[in-house]
Design a protein around this motif. Structure first.
Motif, mmCIF file in Angstrom:
data_model
loop_
_atom_site.group_PDB
_atom_site.id
_atom_site.type_symbol
_atom_site.label_atom_id
_atom_site.label_comp_id
_atom_site.label_asym_id
_atom_site.label_seq_id
_atom_site.Cartn_x
_atom_site.Cartn_y
_atom_site.Cartn_z
ATOM 1 N N MET A 1 0.824 -1.207 0.000
ATOM 2 C CA MET A 1 0.000 0.000 0.000
ATOM 3 C C MET A 1 0.858 1.257 0.000
ATOM 4 S SD MET A 1 -2.853 -1.368 -0.414
ATOM 5 C CE MET A 1 -3.864 0.097 -0.402
ATOM 6 N N GLY A 2 2.033 1.198 0.627
ATOM 7 C CA GLY A 2 2.950 2.330 0.607
ATOM 8 C C GLY A 2 3.458 2.622 -0.798
ATOM 9 N N VAL A 3 3.774 1.567 -1.532
ATOM 10 C CA VAL A 3 4.228 1.736 -2.919
ATOM 11 C C VAL A 3 3.095 2.296 -3.771
ATOM 12 C CG1 VAL A 3 4.993 0.508 -4.992
ATOM 13 C CG2 VAL A 3 6.022 -0.025 -2.785
ATOM 14 N N LEU A 4 1.887 1.767 -3.594
ATOM 15 C CA LEU A 4 0.737 2.261 -4.359
ATOM 16 C C LEU A 4 0.471 3.733 -4.064
ATOM 17 C CD1 LEU A 4 -1.714 -0.771 -4.044
ATOM 18 C CD2 LEU A 4 -0.367 -0.100 -6.047
ATOM 19 N N ASN B 1 -0.831 8.120 -10.550
ATOM 20 C CA ASN B 1 -2.047 7.479 -11.027
ATOM 21 C C ASN B 1 -1.868 6.931 -12.438
ATOM 22 O OD1 ASN B 1 -4.754 6.624 -11.067
ATOM 23 N ND2 ASN B 1 -5.399 8.532 -12.013
ATOM 24 N N ALA B 2 -1.240 7.686 -13.311
ATOM 25 C CA ALA B 2 -1.041 7.252 -14.700
ATOM 26 C C ALA B 2 -0.219 5.972 -14.768
ATOM 27 C CB ALA B 2 -0.363 8.362 -15.505
ATOM 28 N N ARG B 3 0.867 5.929 -14.006
ATOM 29 C CA ARG B 3 1.729 4.737 -14.022
ATOM 30 C C ARG B 3 1.000 3.538 -13.430
ATOM 31 N NH1 ARG B 3 4.788 1.996 -16.930
ATOM 32 N NH2 ARG B 3 6.522 0.983 -15.905
ATOM 33 N N LEU B 4 0.252 3.752 -12.376
ATOM 34 C CA LEU B 4 -0.494 2.669 -11.745
ATOM 35 C C LEU B 4 -1.546 2.102 -12.708
ATOM 36 C CD1 LEU B 4 -1.052 0.970 -9.257
ATOM 37 C CD2 LEU B 4 -2.475 2.812 -8.392
ATOM 38 N N MET C 1 -4.630 7.762 0.593
ATOM 39 C CA MET C 1 -3.392 8.371 0.137
ATOM 40 C C MET C 1 -3.485 9.885 0.155
ATOM 41 S SD MET C 1 -4.067 6.874 -3.587
ATOM 42 C CE MET C 1 -3.973 5.344 -2.755
ATOM 43 N N LEU C 2 -2.335 10.524 0.211
ATOM 44 C CA LEU C 2 -2.289 11.977 0.173
ATOM 45 C C LEU C 2 -2.777 12.487 -1.172
ATOM 46 C CD1 LEU C 2 1.161 12.694 1.844
ATOM 47 C CD2 LEU C 2 -1.093 13.216 2.786
ATOM 48 N N GLY C 3 -3.433 13.623 -1.159
ATOM 49 C CA GLY C 3 -3.873 14.265 -2.388
ATOM 50 C C GLY C 3 -5.317 13.964 -2.734
ATOM 51 N N ARG C 4 -5.711 14.459 -3.903
ATOM 52 C CA ARG C 4 -7.083 14.285 -4.399
ATOM 53 C C ARG C 4 -7.045 13.500 -5.695
ATOM 54 N NH1 ARG C 4 -11.368 18.202 -3.296
ATOM 55 N NH2 ARG C 4 -10.949 19.118 -1.287
ATOM 56 N N LEU D 1 3.593 -5.916 -10.626
ATOM 57 C CA LEU D 1 3.145 -4.523 -10.513
ATOM 58 C C LEU D 1 3.953 -3.753 -9.475
ATOM 59 C CD1 LEU D 1 0.762 -2.421 -11.212
ATOM 60 C CD2 LEU D 1 -0.200 -3.221 -9.066
ATOM 61 N N ILE D 2 3.932 -4.226 -8.267
ATOM 62 C CA ILE D 2 4.540 -3.495 -7.152
ATOM 63 C C ILE D 2 6.049 -3.357 -7.336
ATOM 64 C CG2 ILE D 2 4.915 -3.459 -4.654
ATOM 65 C CD1 ILE D 2 2.014 -2.877 -5.547
ATOM 66 N N GLU D 3 6.720 -4.450 -7.720
ATOM 67 C CA GLU D 3 8.173 -4.404 -7.829
ATOM 68 C C GLU D 3 8.638 -3.437 -8.913
ATOM 69 O OE1 GLU D 3 11.515 -4.840 -6.099
ATOM 70 O OE2 GLU D 3 9.721 -5.791 -5.321
ATOM 71 N N SER D 4 7.933 -3.383 -10.043
ATOM 72 C CA SER D 4 8.343 -2.447 -11.103
ATOM 73 C C SER D 4 8.134 -1.005 -10.664
ATOM 74 C CB SER D 4 7.581 -2.741 -12.402
ATOM 75 O OG SER D 4 6.205 -2.500 -12.245
ATOM 76 N N ILE D 5 7.028 -0.740 -9.982
ATOM 77 C CA ILE D 5 6.786 0.621 -9.484
ATOM 78 C C ILE D 5 7.809 0.984 -8.413
ATOM 79 C CG2 ILE D 5 5.152 2.088 -8.235
ATOM 80 C CD1 ILE D 5 2.905 0.610 -9.721
ATOM 81 N N ARG D 6 8.136 0.013 -7.540
ATOM 82 C CA ARG D 6 9.121 0.269 -6.490
ATOM 83 C C ARG D 6 10.477 0.651 -7.106
ATOM 84 N NH1 ARG D 6 8.711 -2.053 -1.753
ATOM 85 N NH2 ARG D 6 7.819 -3.964 -2.592
ATOM 86 N N LEU D 7 10.896 -0.053 -8.157
ATOM 87 C CA LEU D 7 12.170 0.260 -8.807
ATOM 88 C C LEU D 7 12.154 1.655 -9.416
ATOM 89 C CD1 LEU D 7 12.949 -3.175 -10.495
ATOM 90 C CD2 LEU D 7 14.024 -2.186 -8.455
#
Length: 151
Positions: A14-17, A22-25, A86-89, A117-123
């Protein structure tokens, strides 16, 4: 996995998300081809949270100010419930993050999502952080005091 490991993995996911754009996710999620049926339990909705801090690490806690957050809760057809904040709107990001949280109640799906998903975003986030650190380090100024030798 033990309960503590499951909780730690969920917290990390959830921290990575939350830190992802938003676009990358949305882009990475669409590649996975997972499209569960779900209903909204809450939100997505905006709210405020109070930020607290300490001075010097040992001082009394005080209110710094408020931050805008978006939260959402969903329920999948199989009954799994997912939550996200998450922070923001960004309502679409919060909703998708809640869906991912719900899907990850299944250990097999959680492993697939963490790997694909998570590992690629984390990198990507780590690379971005490293770039920011190097840019910041380039502007660092070291101050020092010279001793005059007088007693």
């Amino acid at each position: 996995m033990t309960t503590a490991e499951t909780i730690a993995a969920r917290k990390d996911r959830m921290g990575v998300l939350a830190r992802s754009t938003n676009a990358r996710l949305q882009e990475r999620w669409s590649v996975l081809g997972i499209d569960p049926d779900y209903g909204l339990l809450r939100g997505p909705e905006f709210g405020l949270v109070m930020l607290r801090g300490r001075i010097g690490g040992t001082g009394e806690a005080f209110n710094i100010g408020e931050a805008t957050v978006t939260r959402a809760s969903v329920k999948l057809e199989d009954g799994a419930v997912g939550h996200a904040m998450m922070l923001g709107r960004e309502p679409a990001k919060a909703e998708l993050s809640a869906v991912i949280d719900a899907v990850c109640h299944d250990a097999g799906m959680a492993a697939r999502i963490d790997q694909d998903l998570i590992e690629s975003i984390r990198l990507e986030l780590q690379a971005s952080d490293e770039t920011r650190r190097s840019q910041t380090a380039a502007t660092r100024v070291d101050f020092f005091t010279m001793v005059r030798g007088e007693d």
